[in-house]
Design a protein around this motif. Structure first.
Motif, PDB file in Angstrom:
ATOM      1  N   TYR A 149       0.864  -1.195   0.000  1.00 12.29           N
ATOM      2  CA  TYR A 149       0.000   0.000   0.000  1.00 12.29           C
ATOM      3  C   TYR A 149       0.890   1.230   0.000  1.00 12.29           C
ATOM      4  CZ  TYR A 149      -4.047  -2.870   1.102  1.00 12.29           C
ATOM      5  OH  TYR A 149      -5.057  -3.814   1.040  1.00 12.29           O
ATOM      6  N   THR A 150       0.441   2.291  -0.700  1.00 14.10           N
ATOM      7  CA  THR A 150       1.187   3.537  -0.714  1.00 14.10           C
ATOM      8  C   THR A 150       0.200   4.695  -0.740  1.00 14.10           C
ATOM      9  OG1 THR A 150       2.937   4.786  -1.865  1.00 14.10           O
ATOM     10  CG2 THR A 150       1.452   3.525  -3.259  1.00 14.10           C
ATOM     11  N   VAL A 151       0.654   5.857  -0.313  1.00 13.77           N
ATOM     12  CA  VAL A 151      -0.213   7.042  -0.327  1.00 13.77           C
ATOM     13  C   VAL A 151       0.406   8.075  -1.270  1.00 13.77           C
ATOM     14  CG1 VAL A 151      -1.270   8.884   1.051  1.00 13.77           C
ATOM     15  CG2 VAL A 151      -0.967   6.604   2.043  1.00 13.77           C
ATOM     16  N   LEU A 152      -0.448   8.671  -2.112  1.00 15.35           N
ATOM     17  CA  LEU A 152       0.027   9.655  -3.096  1.00 15.35           C
ATOM     18  C   LEU A 152      -0.831  10.909  -3.026  1.00 15.35           C
ATOM     19  CD1 LEU A 152       0.194   6.637  -4.543  1.00 15.35           C
ATOM     20  CD2 LEU A 152       1.049   7.966  -6.413  1.00 15.35           C
ATOM     21  N   ASP A 153      -0.261  12.026  -3.463  1.00 14.10           N
ATOM     22  CA  ASP A 153      -1.072  13.216  -3.681  1.00 14.10           C
ATOM     23  C   ASP A 153      -1.983  12.931  -4.871  1.00 14.10           C
ATOM     24  OD1 ASP A 153      -0.006  15.210  -1.762  1.00 14.10           O
ATOM     25  OD2 ASP A 153       1.872  14.801  -2.828  1.00 14.10           O
ATOM     26  N   GLU A 154      -3.178  13.506  -4.827  1.00 12.36           N
ATOM     27  CA  GLU A 154      -4.141  13.253  -5.920  1.00 12.36           C
ATOM     28  C   GLU A 154      -3.560  13.654  -7.274  1.00 12.36           C
ATOM     29  OE1 GLU A 154      -7.757  15.531  -5.607  1.00 12.36           O
ATOM     30  OE2 GLU A 154      -8.821  14.253  -7.034  1.00 12.36           O
ATOM     31  N   PHE A 155      -2.689  14.693  -7.281  1.00 11.91           N
ATOM     32  CA  PHE A 155      -2.148  15.141  -8.570  1.00 11.91           C
ATOM     33  C   PHE A 155      -1.106  14.175  -9.146  1.00 11.91           C
ATOM     34  CE2 PHE A 155       0.138  18.079  -5.468  1.00 11.91           C
ATOM     35  CZ  PHE A 155       1.348  17.393  -5.463  1.00 11.91           C
ATOM     36  N   SER A 156      -0.763  13.129  -8.380  1.00  7.58           N
ATOM     37  CA  SER A 156       0.204  12.127  -8.863  1.00  7.58           C
ATOM     38  C   SER A 156      -0.479  10.831  -9.269  1.00  7.58           C
ATOM     39  CB  SER A 156       1.233  11.813  -7.773  1.00  7.58           C
ATOM     40  OG  SER A 156       1.928  12.951  -7.398  1.00  7.58           O
ATOM     41  N   ILE A 157      -1.756  10.892  -9.615  1.00  2.00           N
ATOM     42  CA  ILE A 157      -2.493   9.667  -9.929  1.00  2.00           C
ATOM     43  C   ILE A 157      -3.300   9.823 -11.214  1.00  2.00           C
ATOM     44  CG2 ILE A 157      -4.370   8.153  -9.155  1.00  2.00           C
ATOM     45  CD1 ILE A 157      -3.555   8.825  -6.331  1.00  2.00           C
ATOM     46  N   ALA A 158      -3.200   8.824 -12.087  1.00  2.00           N
ATOM     47  CA  ALA A 158      -4.045   8.803 -13.291  1.00  2.00           C
ATOM     48  C   ALA A 158      -5.032   7.649 -13.153  1.00  2.00           C
ATOM     49  CB  ALA A 158      -3.195   8.604 -14.539  1.00  2.00           C
ATOM     50  N   LYS A 159      -6.309   7.954 -13.290  1.00  2.00           N
ATOM     51  CA  LYS A 159      -7.327   6.895 -13.308  1.00  2.00           C
ATOM     52  C   LYS A 159      -7.324   6.279 -14.700  1.00  2.00           C
ATOM     53  CE  LYS A 159     -12.382   6.359 -13.308  1.00  2.00           C
ATOM     54  NZ  LYS A 159     -12.254   4.964 -13.669  1.00  2.00           N
ATOM     55  N   ILE A 160      -7.330   4.951 -14.745  1.00  2.00           N
ATOM     56  CA  ILE A 160      -7.261   4.280 -16.054  1.00  2.00           C
ATOM     57  C   ILE A 160      -8.470   3.363 -16.247  1.00  2.00           C
ATOM     58  CG2 ILE A 160      -4.742   4.435 -16.256  1.00  2.00           C
ATOM     59  CD1 ILE A 160      -4.714   1.421 -15.330  1.00  2.00           C
ATOM     60  N   ASP A 161      -8.605   2.847 -17.447  1.00  2.00           N
ATOM     61  CA  ASP A 161      -9.714   1.976 -17.829  1.00  2.00           C
ATOM     62  C   ASP A 161      -9.806   0.735 -16.927  1.00  2.00           C
ATOM     63  OD1 ASP A 161     -11.297   0.040 -19.368  1.00  2.00           O
ATOM     64  OD2 ASP A 161     -11.077   1.488 -21.006  1.00  2.00           O
ATOM     65  N   ASP A 162     -11.038   0.390 -16.521  1.00  2.00           N
ATOM     66  CA  ASP A 162     -11.257  -0.773 -15.652  1.00  2.00           C
ATOM     67  C   ASP A 162     -10.780  -2.079 -16.279  1.00  2.00           C
ATOM     68  OD1 ASP A 162     -12.371   0.601 -13.598  1.00  2.00           O
ATOM     69  OD2 ASP A 162     -14.450   0.326 -14.266  1.00  2.00           O
ATOM     70  N   ALA A 163     -10.704  -2.113 -17.603  1.00  2.00           N
ATOM     71  CA  ALA A 163     -10.316  -3.357 -18.280  1.00  2.00           C
ATOM     72  C   ALA A 163      -8.791  -3.529 -18.360  1.00  2.00           C
ATOM     73  CB  ALA A 163     -10.898  -3.362 -19.694  1.00  2.00           C
ATOM     74  N   ALA A 164      -8.023  -2.545 -17.895  1.00  2.00           N
ATOM     75  CA  ALA A 164      -6.562  -2.585 -18.087  1.00  2.00           C
ATOM     76  C   ALA A 164      -5.907  -3.681 -17.245  1.00  2.00           C
ATOM     77  CB  ALA A 164      -5.962  -1.230 -17.727  1.00  2.00           C
ATOM     78  N   PRO A 165      -5.055  -4.532 -17.847  1.00  2.00           N
ATOM     79  CA  PRO A 165      -4.317  -5.529 -17.058  1.00  2.00           C
ATOM     80  C   PRO A 165      -3.162  -4.842 -16.322  1.00  2.00           C
ATOM     81  CG  PRO A 165      -3.764  -5.715 -19.391  1.00  2.00           C
ATOM     82  CD  PRO A 165      -4.726  -4.583 -19.283  1.00  2.00           C
ATOM     83  N   LEU A 166      -3.279  -4.764 -14.997  1.00  2.00           N
ATOM     84  CA  LEU A 166      -2.322  -3.943 -14.222  1.00  2.00           C
ATOM     85  C   LEU A 166      -0.897  -4.485 -14.314  1.00  2.00           C
ATOM     86  CD1 LEU A 166      -4.577  -3.170 -11.126  1.00  2.00           C
ATOM     87  CD2 LEU A 166      -4.173  -1.779 -13.160  1.00  2.00           C
ATOM     88  N   GLU A 167      -0.770  -5.822 -14.509  1.00  2.00           N
ATOM     89  CA  GLU A 167       0.571  -6.421 -14.568  1.00  2.00           C
ATOM     90  C   GLU A 167       1.304  -6.050 -15.864  1.00  2.00           C
ATOM     91  OE1 GLU A 167      -2.280  -7.891 -14.882  1.00  2.00           O
ATOM     92  OE2 GLU A 167      -2.214  -9.319 -16.524  1.00  2.00           O
ATOM     93  N   LYS A 168       0.620  -5.414 -16.785  1.00  2.00           N
ATOM     94  CA  LYS A 168       1.266  -4.949 -18.019  1.00  2.00           C
ATOM     95  C   LYS A 168       1.313  -3.425 -18.065  1.00  2.00           C
ATOM     96  CE  LYS A 168      -0.004  -9.081 -20.353  1.00  2.00           C
ATOM     97  NZ  LYS A 168      -0.693  -9.785 -21.366  1.00  2.00           N
ATOM     98  N   VAL A 169       0.180  -2.791 -17.785  1.00  2.00           N
ATOM     99  CA  VAL A 169       0.126  -1.330 -17.952  1.00  2.00           C
ATOM    100  C   VAL A 169       0.957  -0.585 -16.910  1.00  2.00           C
ATOM    101  CG1 VAL A 169      -2.102  -1.377 -19.131  1.00  2.00           C
ATOM    102  CG2 VAL A 169      -2.032  -1.004 -16.656  1.00  2.00           C
ATOM    103  N   CYS A 170       1.469  -1.304 -15.899  1.00  2.00           N
ATOM    104  CA  CYS A 170       2.378  -0.628 -14.957  1.00  2.00           C
ATOM    105  C   CYS A 170       3.551  -0.005 -15.723  1.00  2.00           C
ATOM    106  CB  CYS A 170       2.855  -1.580 -13.866  1.00  2.00           C
ATOM    107  SG  CYS A 170       3.652  -3.065 -14.441  1.00  2.00           S
ATOM    108  N   LEU A 171       3.946  -0.599 -16.843  1.00  2.00           N
ATOM    109  CA  LEU A 171       5.088  -0.068 -17.615  1.00  2.00           C
ATOM    110  C   LEU A 171       4.786   1.303 -18.210  1.00  2.00           C
ATOM    111  CD1 LEU A 171       6.414  -3.217 -19.496  1.00  2.00           C
ATOM    112  CD2 LEU A 171       7.201  -2.206 -17.365  1.00  2.00           C
ATOM    113  N   ILE A 172       3.509   1.640 -18.292  1.00  2.00           N
ATOM    114  CA  ILE A 172       3.128   2.951 -18.829  1.00  2.00           C
ATOM    115  C   ILE A 172       3.468   4.047 -17.800  1.00  2.00           C
ATOM    116  CG2 ILE A 172       1.096   4.325 -19.580  1.00  2.00           C
ATOM    117  CD1 ILE A 172       0.032   1.645 -20.782  1.00  2.00           C
ATOM    118  N   GLY A 173       3.690   3.638 -16.547  1.00  2.00           N
ATOM    119  CA  GLY A 173       4.080   4.604 -15.512  1.00  2.00           C
ATOM    120  C   GLY A 173       5.474   5.148 -15.683  1.00  2.00           C
ATOM    121  N   CYS A 174       6.325   4.478 -16.479  1.00  2.00           N
ATOM    122  CA  CYS A 174       7.669   5.031 -16.713  1.00  2.00           C
ATOM    123  C   CYS A 174       8.227   4.623 -18.069  1.00  2.00           C
ATOM    124  CB  CYS A 174       8.650   4.676 -15.585  1.00  2.00           C
ATOM    125  SG  CYS A 174      10.267   5.417 -15.894  1.00  2.00           S
ATOM    126  N   GLY A 175       8.892   3.451 -18.125  1.00  2.00           N
ATOM    127  CA  GLY A 175       9.725   3.105 -19.284  1.00  2.00           C
ATOM    128  C   GLY A 175       9.039   3.187 -20.633  1.00  2.00           C
TER     129      GLY A 175
END
Ligand code: COD
Ligand code: ZN
Length: 374
Positions: A149-175
């Motif tokens: 668990y982690t806590v973020l400022d609201e401005f550091s969060i993007a809401k994404i599509d409910d269908a997104a596979p999190l184990e793949k789209v995590c890469l969209i957060g950086c690389g």
């Protein structure tokens, strides 16, 4: 949810000191304050920048919870949060978008002034939400995804599509976004053009995917390590070359190969010599060269100014030039539509407790991206 408003005890990888292994510890994560969000992280990638903190190349406050390439689900929200709700799938943003600062208000800016590249290690209110063994543990780039668990400022969060596979789209957060955006958003690669990509690691492969998706007709990959060529071709490179196979400068080799018609070049290594090579490799008048690799700190470049005088454009970008909160959901949607394939970048998937093995894979050069699952 039953945990809202309460302190959550969970596992996190804590870096207590420089140059030490990460330790899996039980930590306490405080509830989110106003304009903050607590997230359950489902998957996180390991990026070279996390290692930069371990090695002291990048400053951070210790002890720290690293990780900035994750994806998860909102567990609870603080007062005044309007853009996400519990249960939403989200991607933490190491480059926030406050939508209020001068940079966010500029249509071309994306390096929001709320970013924590100076290593303050706290949220916007100046404090941390993490403790371990009675000690304060600091945040990293406002994300700290190496925690259940982690806590973020609201401005550091993007809401994404409910269908997104999190184990793949995590890469969209950086690389992935860094490379893909360098081609699409910063370089603005045009259909039918010729591109040269220096460095065929995960970010370079993402640049190639961006060039391909923009409709480039020739994409030439350049790397000293020929074992990188197969993957580069699989994601869209039309040819690959190693500078080791030539005695003349690589810019001349590329000029001969393309009848002097490289419109876009990308440096995705982080070396001064290859930054100048990439610049010299694009067309002397209409060429654009994009610096994607972070240069070593405290260094200076020497180059012939005629390289620019003749008309070339030299640019750089952070996070591909994307405005994170606006663009990350769209990049995820494009992924769901099949516009590009993230599987090509994922070489290893490990349980979170094997995080140190994940770093060893990074050091040995065996991995493109390692995904840790909680
Ligand atoms: N000539 C040709 N190829 C080379 C040379 C050389 N002289 N030296 C190294 N290479 C090749 C390597 O063989 C390797 O294949 C590739 O270059 C580099 O790949 P990786 O796997 O080491 O690295 P990536 O692709 O994961 O990332 C590289 C970056 C330089 C892009 C990265 O480290 C970086 O600087 N990122 C940008 C900074 C940023 O935006 N940071 C924000 C948070 S991460
Ligand atoms: Zn990163």
């Amino acid at each position: 949810m039953g945990t809202a408003g309460k302190v959550i005890k969970c596992k996190a990888a804590v870096l207590w000191e420089l140059n030490k292994p990460l330790c899996i510890e039980e930590i306490e994560v405080a509830p989110p304050k106003a304009k903050e969000v607590r997230i359950k992280i489902i998957a996180t990638g390991i990026c070279g920048t996390d290692d930069h903190v371990i090695k002291g190349v990048m400053v951070a406050k210790f002890p720290v919870i690293l990780g900035h390439e994750g994806a998860g689900v909102v567990e609870s929200i603080g007062d005044g949060v309007t853009t996400v709700k519990p249960g939403d799938k989200v991607i933490p943003l190491f480059l926030p978008q406050c939508r209020e600062c001068k940079v966010c208000l500029n249509p071309y800016g994306n390096a929001c002034i709320k970013s924590d590249f100076t290593g303050r290690g706290v949220l916007a209110d100046g404090t941390s939400r993490f403790t371990c063994k009675g000690k304060t543990v600091y945040h990293f780039l406002g994300t700290s995804t190496f925690s259940e668990y982690t806590v973020l400022d609201e401005f550091s969060i993007a809401k994404i599509d409910d269908a997104a596979p999190l184990e793949k789209v995590c890469l969209i957060g950086c690389g992935f976004s860094t490379g893909y955006g360098a081609a699409i958003k910063t370089g603005k690669v045009t259909p039918g053009s010729t591109c040269a990509v220096f460095g065929l690691g995960g970010v370079g492969l993402s640049v190639i995917m961006g060039c391909k998706s923009a409709g480039a007709s020739r994409i030439i990959g350049i790397d000293l390590n020929k074992s990188k060529f197969e993957k580069a071709k699989a994601v869209g490179a039309t040819e690959c070359i190693s500078p080791k196979d030539f005695t003349k400068p690589i810019s001349e080799v590329l000029s001969e190969m393309t009848d002097n018609n490289v419109s876009y070049s990308f440096e995705v290594i982080g070396r001064l010599d290859t930054m100048v090579d990439a610049l010299a490799s694009c067309h002397e008048n209409y060429g654009t060269s994009v610096v994607v690799g972070a240069p070593p700190s405290d260094t200076k470049l020497t180059y012939d100014p005629f390289l620019l005088f003749s008309g070339r454009t030299w640019k750089g970008c952070v996070f591909g030039g994307w405005k994170s909160r606006d663009d990350v959901p769209k990049i995820v949607t494009d992924f769901l539509k099949g516009k590009y394939d993230l599987d090509q970048l994922i070489t290893h998937v490990l349980p979170f407790k094997k995080i140190q093995d994940g770093f060893e894979l990074l050091y040995s050069g065996q991995s493109i991206r390692v995904i840790l699952m909680f």
